[in-house]
Design an enzyme around this catalytic site. Sequence first.
Site, PDB file in Angstrom:
ATOM      1  CE  LYS A   1       0.138  -4.361   3.028  1.00 10.85           C
ATOM      2  NZ  LYS A   1      -0.136  -5.944   2.288  1.00 10.85           N
ATOM      3  CE1 TYR A  32      -3.410  -2.493   5.731  1.00 14.03           C
ATOM      4  CE2 TYR A  32      -3.513  -0.230   5.125  1.00 14.03           C
ATOM      5  CZ  TYR A  32      -3.237  -1.705   4.754  1.00 14.03           C
ATOM      6  OH  TYR A  32      -3.382  -1.906   3.438  1.00 14.03           O
ATOM      7  CB  THR A  49      -0.790  -0.182   1.403  1.00  9.44           C
ATOM      8  OG1 THR A  49      -1.358   1.456   1.449  1.00  9.44           O
ATOM      9  CG2 THR A  49      -0.165  -0.572   2.737  1.00  9.44           C
ATOM     10  CG  ASP A  50      -1.057   4.994  -0.881  1.00 12.40           C
ATOM     11  OD1 ASP A  50      -1.573   4.284   0.075  1.00 12.40           O
ATOM     12  OD2 ASP A  50      -1.843   5.822  -1.470  1.00 12.40           O
ATOM     13  CD  GLU A  51      -3.497   3.383   4.324  1.00 11.11           C
ATOM     14  OE1 GLU A  51      -3.612   3.331   5.473  1.00 11.11           O
ATOM     15  OE2 GLU A  51      -4.474   3.193   3.571  1.00 11.11           O
TER      16      GLU A  51
HETATM   17  P1  NAD Z   1      -9.744  -7.445   2.075  1.00  7.40           P
HETATM   18  O1  NAD Z   1      -9.652  -7.142   3.568  1.00  7.40           O
HETATM   19  O2  NAD Z   1     -10.949  -6.933   1.347  1.00  7.40           O
HETATM   20  O3  NAD Z   1      -9.146  -8.944   1.921  1.00  7.40           O
HETATM   21  C1  NAD Z   1      -8.027  -9.808   2.649  1.00  7.40           C
HETATM   22  C2  NAD Z   1      -8.378 -11.220   2.372  1.00  7.40           C
HETATM   23  O4  NAD Z   1      -7.178 -11.863   3.061  1.00  7.40           O
HETATM   24  C3  NAD Z   1      -9.491 -11.866   2.781  1.00  7.40           C
HETATM   25  O5  NAD Z   1     -10.210 -12.633   1.848  1.00  7.40           O
HETATM   26  C4  NAD Z   1      -9.209 -12.473   4.177  1.00  7.40           C
HETATM   27  O6  NAD Z   1      -9.925 -13.767   4.316  1.00  7.40           O
HETATM   28  C5  NAD Z   1      -7.659 -13.011   3.570  1.00  7.40           C
HETATM   29  N1  NAD Z   1      -6.965 -13.071   4.674  1.00  7.40           N
HETATM   30  C6  NAD Z   1      -6.648 -12.366   5.958  1.00  7.40           C
HETATM   31  N2  NAD Z   1      -5.717 -12.776   6.826  1.00  7.40           N
HETATM   32  C7  NAD Z   1      -5.562 -14.114   6.416  1.00  7.40           C
HETATM   33  C8  NAD Z   1      -4.692 -15.139   6.934  1.00  7.40           C
HETATM   34  N3  NAD Z   1      -4.089 -14.904   8.005  1.00  7.40           N
HETATM   35  N4  NAD Z   1      -4.395 -15.998   6.074  1.00  7.40           N
HETATM   36  C9  NAD Z   1      -5.142 -16.331   4.791  1.00  7.40           C
HETATM   37  N5  NAD Z   1      -6.035 -15.394   4.294  1.00  7.40           N
HETATM   38  C10 NAD Z   1      -6.435 -14.371   5.177  1.00  7.40           C
HETATM   39  O7  NAD Z   1      -8.295  -6.580   1.485  1.00  7.40           O
HETATM   40  P2  NAD Z   1      -7.915  -5.913   0.100  1.00  7.40           P
HETATM   41  O8  NAD Z   1      -8.492  -4.602   0.316  1.00  7.40           O
HETATM   42  O9  NAD Z   1      -8.563  -6.622  -0.883  1.00  7.40           O
HETATM   43  O10 NAD Z   1      -6.459  -5.765   0.017  1.00  7.40           O
HETATM   44  C11 NAD Z   1      -5.834  -6.781  -0.383  1.00  7.40           C
HETATM   45  C12 NAD Z   1      -4.535  -6.454  -0.223  1.00  7.40           C
HETATM   46  O11 NAD Z   1      -4.017  -5.154  -0.973  1.00  7.40           O
HETATM   47  C13 NAD Z   1      -3.808  -6.357   1.144  1.00  7.40           C
HETATM   48  O12 NAD Z   1      -2.389  -6.517   1.298  1.00  7.40           O
HETATM   49  C14 NAD Z   1      -3.706  -4.717   1.248  1.00  7.40           C
HETATM   50  O13 NAD Z   1      -2.766  -4.310   2.185  1.00  7.40           O
HETATM   51  C15 NAD Z   1      -3.282  -4.287  -0.188  1.00  7.40           C
HETATM   52  N6  NAD Z   1      -4.000  -2.786  -0.517  1.00  7.40           N
HETATM   53  C16 NAD Z   1      -5.144  -2.601  -0.375  1.00  7.40           C
HETATM   54  C17 NAD Z   1      -5.755  -1.289  -0.869  1.00  7.40           C
HETATM   55  C18 NAD Z   1      -7.241  -0.947  -0.686  1.00  7.40           C
HETATM   56  O14 NAD Z   1      -7.426   0.203  -1.254  1.00  7.40           O
HETATM   57  N7  NAD Z   1      -8.155  -1.914  -0.301  1.00  7.40           N
HETATM   58  C19 NAD Z   1      -4.668  -0.361  -1.581  1.00  7.40           C
HETATM   59  C20 NAD Z   1      -3.474  -0.891  -1.589  1.00  7.40           C
HETATM   60  C21 NAD Z   1      -3.026  -2.151  -1.039  1.00  7.40           C
HETATM   61  P1  TYD Z   2     -10.884   3.877   4.394  1.00 10.31           P
HETATM   62  O1  TYD Z   2     -11.809   3.697   3.382  1.00 10.31           O
HETATM   63  O2  TYD Z   2     -10.867   3.386   5.611  1.00 10.31           O
HETATM   64  O3  TYD Z   2      -9.296   3.848   3.572  1.00 10.31           O
HETATM   65  P2  TYD Z   2      -7.902   4.381   4.363  1.00 10.31           P
HETATM   66  O4  TYD Z   2      -7.980   5.013   5.882  1.00 10.31           O
HETATM   67  O5  TYD Z   2      -6.981   3.014   4.037  1.00 10.31           O
HETATM   68  O6  TYD Z   2      -7.509   5.322   3.316  1.00 10.31           O
HETATM   69  O7  TYD Z   2     -11.074   5.454   4.706  1.00 10.31           O
HETATM   70  C1  TYD Z   2     -10.733   6.794   3.492  1.00 10.31           C
HETATM   71  C2  TYD Z   2     -10.788   7.872   4.118  1.00 10.31           C
HETATM   72  O8  TYD Z   2     -12.102   8.119   4.546  1.00 10.31           O
HETATM   73  C3  TYD Z   2     -10.071   8.190   5.415  1.00 10.31           C
HETATM   74  O9  TYD Z   2      -9.421   9.390   5.179  1.00 10.31           O
HETATM   75  C4  TYD Z   2     -10.840   8.026   6.430  1.00 10.31           C
HETATM   76  C5  TYD Z   2     -12.191   8.524   5.981  1.00 10.31           C
HETATM   77  N1  TYD Z   2     -13.351   7.999   6.580  1.00 10.31           N
HETATM   78  C6  TYD Z   2     -14.480   8.393   7.164  1.00 10.31           C
HETATM   79  O10 TYD Z   2     -14.460   9.842   7.147  1.00 10.31           O
HETATM   80  N2  TYD Z   2     -15.476   7.914   7.491  1.00 10.31           N
HETATM   81  C7  TYD Z   2     -15.614   6.370   7.641  1.00 10.31           C
HETATM   82  O11 TYD Z   2     -16.459   5.948   8.003  1.00 10.31           O
HETATM   83  C8  TYD Z   2     -14.508   5.683   7.275  1.00 10.31           C
HETATM   84  C9  TYD Z   2     -14.733   4.215   7.228  1.00 10.31           C
HETATM   85  C10 TYD Z   2     -13.310   6.351   6.489  1.00 10.31           C
END
Ligand code: NAD
Ligand code: TYD
Length: 353
Positions: A163, A159, A134-136
């Site tokens: 990561k 988080y 992630t960019d975070e």
């Molecule tokens: P998500 O929470 O929707 O899915 C996570 C998946 O991992 C789920 O299917 C869960 O069952 C599985 N999982 C969790 N713990 C596990 C374990 N111990 N063993 C096996 N499986 C397990 O997450 P997402 O949003 O799809 O993100 C996927 C990846 O991309 C993550 O690594 C996250 O850090 C990264 N990422 C997410 C975003 C975003 O905007 N959502 C952006 C950049 C990077």
């Molecule tokens: P989120 O979707 O949790 O992603 P991330 O924190 O990983 O960027 O949140 C996106 C933005 O929205 C973040 O600045 C937090 C804000 N946010 C709210 O204002 N209200 C909410 O209920 C949630 C879940 C997020």
Amino acid sequence: MEFSKTIGITGGAGFIGSHVVRFLLKKYPFYRIVNIDALTYAGNLENLKDVDKLPNYIFEQADICDAERIDALFKNYGFNAIIHLAAESHVDRSIMDPLAFVRTNVVGTGILLNACRTYWGGEFKDKLFYHVSTDEVYGSLGPTGFFTEETPYDPRSPYSASKASSDHLVMAYYHTYNLPVVISNCSNNYGSHHFPEKLIPLIINNIRHRQPLPVYGKGENVRDWLWVEDHARAIDIIFHKGTRGEKYNIGGLNEWKNIDLVRLLCSIMDSKLGRPAGQSEQLITFVKDRAGHDLRYAIDASKLTRELGWKPSLQFQEGLEKTVDWYLQNEEWVNHITSGQYQQYYNQQYAKR
Ligand code: NAD
Ligand code: TYD
């Protein structure tokens, strides 16, 4: 059927993972895809029901922290590559329960890396450990500037710290054992099958049910939103063409203040639901800010564009409309997800705000 390679995809039942699994299954029928997922609250096999009968798809329910089980999967399938997405992924949950994030994101990644080191035994030709990050990890930007691949890591939530730790472990295995690795760091994704604890699906769900729309602080925080299928496409390109040992930033060039994004969603949904313009905006409720809330994320993805030719494909308004349509047409998916455990989480997260 003979497959040209076997790829283990961890977290394939989650939001982004299910899009990656679907994309690769369809594009490469000659790759065998093994989805390795523990099915936590965030994992849902319904996300893959349109592709789970394809002959190149296998599902294995397994926890990546269970080293014996992971070893057995490596023995059984002889993976040529791992694309690692399994993680605890929600910042607010990491504030409630940080150690769950250390367990899966740090220890789990270490276990997978070690399995690759052991089973590939130094024979790394045509092998790859692809770590999805992630960019975070880069921390929080002020009003200007972008994260590049050279930006020093400065994670500020449990988080992002977990990561960042996993990224460091991946690079340590590259430098120490020559394990072939690649990492991508992506901005916030949106699209179908997104669990409604994250901002966009939560707001869509609450507008639909005329519930308050919780905006943290003043809604001034900025995120760079990317269509999830563009992320899946980037992963495909980096998987096939990325240079071993390198990192690639992926972003949408699409920065939005949370409050402006919530207002845009209100207006899209008012028009789709036939409600008077301005009605849903009245649901906006400013609530207590998130602890340590990162102000702004913005990605410079020019390396990926320059070196591998990737660009985001979709305009945000179009992507949001498609996303809203998907949620409106998949009420059953949402109802299933938001029953039971979700209510408990929601009350704990929002009741006192
Ligand atoms: P998500 O929470 O929707 O899915 C996570 C998946 O991992 C789920 O299917 C869960 O069952 C599985 N999982 C969790 N713990 C596990 C374990 N111990 N063993 C096996 N499986 C397990 O997450 P997402 O949003 O799809 O993100 C996927 C990846 O991309 C993550 O690594 C996250 O850090 C990264 N990422 C997410 C975003 C975003 O905007 N959502 C952006 C950049 C990077
Ligand atoms: P989120 O979707 O949790 O992603 P991330 O924190 O990983 O960027 O949140 C996106 C933005 O929205 C973040 O600045 C937090 C804000 N946010 C709210 O204002 N209200 C909410 O209920 C949630 C879940 C997020």
